[in-house]
Design a protein around this motif. Sequence first.
Motif, PDB file in Angstrom:
ATOM      1  N   MET A   1       0.847  -1.179   0.000  1.00 47.42           N
ATOM      2  CA  MET A   1       0.000   0.000   0.000  1.00 47.42           C
ATOM      3  C   MET A   1       0.896   1.247   0.000  1.00 47.42           C
ATOM      4  O   MET A   1       1.614   1.493   0.938  1.00 47.42           O
ATOM      5  CB  MET A   1      -0.889  -0.031   1.240  1.00 47.42           C
ATOM      6  CG  MET A   1      -2.169   0.662   1.030  1.00 47.42           C
ATOM      7  SD  MET A   1      -3.459   0.493   2.304  1.00 47.42           S
ATOM      8  CE  MET A   1      -2.729  -0.211   3.731  1.00 47.42           C
ATOM      9  N   LYS A   3       1.154   5.306  -0.022  1.00 48.16           N
ATOM     10  CA  LYS A   3       0.416   6.538   0.265  1.00 48.16           C
ATOM     11  C   LYS A   3       1.283   7.733  -0.092  1.00 48.16           C
ATOM     12  O   LYS A   3       2.467   7.766   0.233  1.00 48.16           O
ATOM     13  CB  LYS A   3       0.051   6.620   1.738  1.00 48.16           C
ATOM     14  CG  LYS A   3      -0.905   5.560   2.190  1.00 48.16           C
ATOM     15  CD  LYS A   3      -1.175   5.727   3.676  1.00 48.16           C
ATOM     16  CE  LYS A   3      -1.776   4.469   4.241  1.00 48.16           C
ATOM     17  NZ  LYS A   3      -1.799   4.513   5.706  1.00 48.16           N
ATOM     18  N   LEU A  58      -3.810   6.730  -2.481  1.00 44.48           N
ATOM     19  CA  LEU A  58      -3.542   5.386  -2.009  1.00 44.48           C
ATOM     20  C   LEU A  58      -3.369   4.519  -3.248  1.00 44.48           C
ATOM     21  O   LEU A  58      -4.308   4.379  -4.046  1.00 44.48           O
ATOM     22  CB  LEU A  58      -4.696   4.872  -1.146  1.00 44.48           C
ATOM     23  CG  LEU A  58      -4.549   3.479  -0.566  1.00 44.48           C
ATOM     24  CD1 LEU A  58      -3.348   3.402   0.375  1.00 44.48           C
ATOM     25  CD2 LEU A  58      -5.821   3.081   0.171  1.00 44.48           C
ATOM     26  N   ASP A  59      -2.176   4.009  -3.434  1.00 44.26           N
ATOM     27  CA  ASP A  59      -1.854   3.212  -4.620  1.00 44.26           C
ATOM     28  C   ASP A  59      -2.251   3.925  -5.915  1.00 44.26           C
ATOM     29  O   ASP A  59      -2.829   3.327  -6.831  1.00 44.26           O
ATOM     30  CB  ASP A  59      -2.516   1.834  -4.544  1.00 44.26           C
ATOM     31  CG  ASP A  59      -1.954   0.994  -3.405  1.00 44.26           C
ATOM     32  OD1 ASP A  59      -0.761   1.165  -3.065  1.00 44.26           O
ATOM     33  OD2 ASP A  59      -2.708   0.177  -2.845  1.00 44.26           O
ATOM     34  N   TYR A  92     -13.153   4.658   0.881  1.00 43.49           N
ATOM     35  CA  TYR A  92     -11.964   4.751   1.732  1.00 43.49           C
ATOM     36  C   TYR A  92     -12.282   5.201   3.155  1.00 43.49           C
ATOM     37  O   TYR A  92     -11.387   5.315   3.987  1.00 43.49           O
ATOM     38  CB  TYR A  92     -10.953   5.723   1.116  1.00 43.49           C
ATOM     39  CG  TYR A  92     -10.432   5.266  -0.225  1.00 43.49           C
ATOM     40  CD1 TYR A  92      -9.486   4.258  -0.312  1.00 43.49           C
ATOM     41  CD2 TYR A  92     -10.911   5.831  -1.396  1.00 43.49           C
ATOM     42  CE1 TYR A  92      -9.016   3.818  -1.543  1.00 43.49           C
ATOM     43  CE2 TYR A  92     -10.438   5.409  -2.639  1.00 43.49           C
ATOM     44  CZ  TYR A  92      -9.497   4.402  -2.698  1.00 43.49           C
ATOM     45  OH  TYR A  92      -9.039   3.968  -3.924  1.00 43.49           O
ATOM     46  N   LEU A  97      -7.626   7.448   6.580  1.00 40.86           N
ATOM     47  CA  LEU A  97      -6.914   8.224   5.556  1.00 40.86           C
ATOM     48  C   LEU A  97      -7.223   9.720   5.650  1.00 40.86           C
ATOM     49  O   LEU A  97      -6.339  10.548   5.419  1.00 40.86           O
ATOM     50  CB  LEU A  97      -7.247   7.696   4.161  1.00 40.86           C
ATOM     51  CG  LEU A  97      -6.850   6.243   3.911  1.00 40.86           C
ATOM     52  CD1 LEU A  97      -7.339   5.779   2.541  1.00 40.86           C
ATOM     53  CD2 LEU A  97      -5.349   6.065   4.042  1.00 40.86           C
TER      54      LEU A  97
END
Length: 180
Positions: A1, A3, A58-59, A92, A97
């Motif tokens: 993952m 970020k 994220l990704d 999400y 996040l």
Amino acid sequence: MRKVCRLATLEDAERLRHVIYEAYVTIRELELQWPAANANLALVQDNILKNDCYVLELDGEIAATLTLSKEKLNRWNVDLPFVKWFAVGPEYQGLGLGTELLVWVEETIIRDKLGAFALTLATAEKHPWLLAMYERKGYERIESIDRGNGDGTMHLLRKIVNPHLFEAQIRSKEKQEAHQ
């Protein structure tokens, strides 16, 4: 993952419009008069161009966003950085996040880059969970106003991100007042 927190670009506008629109469902249901709640692509692009709009990827996919306004908040009469348009894409939410992006902006941008002792944001009392959420994150109510537009009581909240600088500001202000 993977970020990444970064400034948004115009190429991000369509995804940001989607994230904000989907995240602001409750705002629309409450009929709050917040520009972000019904933002079209042009308004999102304008926000990116006129303010500092940050995203957390994220990704490689934008998961969260918030804007640091460059406008003076005349209605509040406060000279501190102001955060607005904070949203996390529904897919999400609950992953932390949004908190991660908010803390990154508080510390990396507000405290370290801008050298400010605090930041502000505003929210509506009638929203079922936003006020309590911000208070859990260390924000305190500093002013309230009802603009008569149907939003009800709006609260301006402040979070101190540099306590030493805040204390120095208070001492300086007290000295100035003592000499008047």
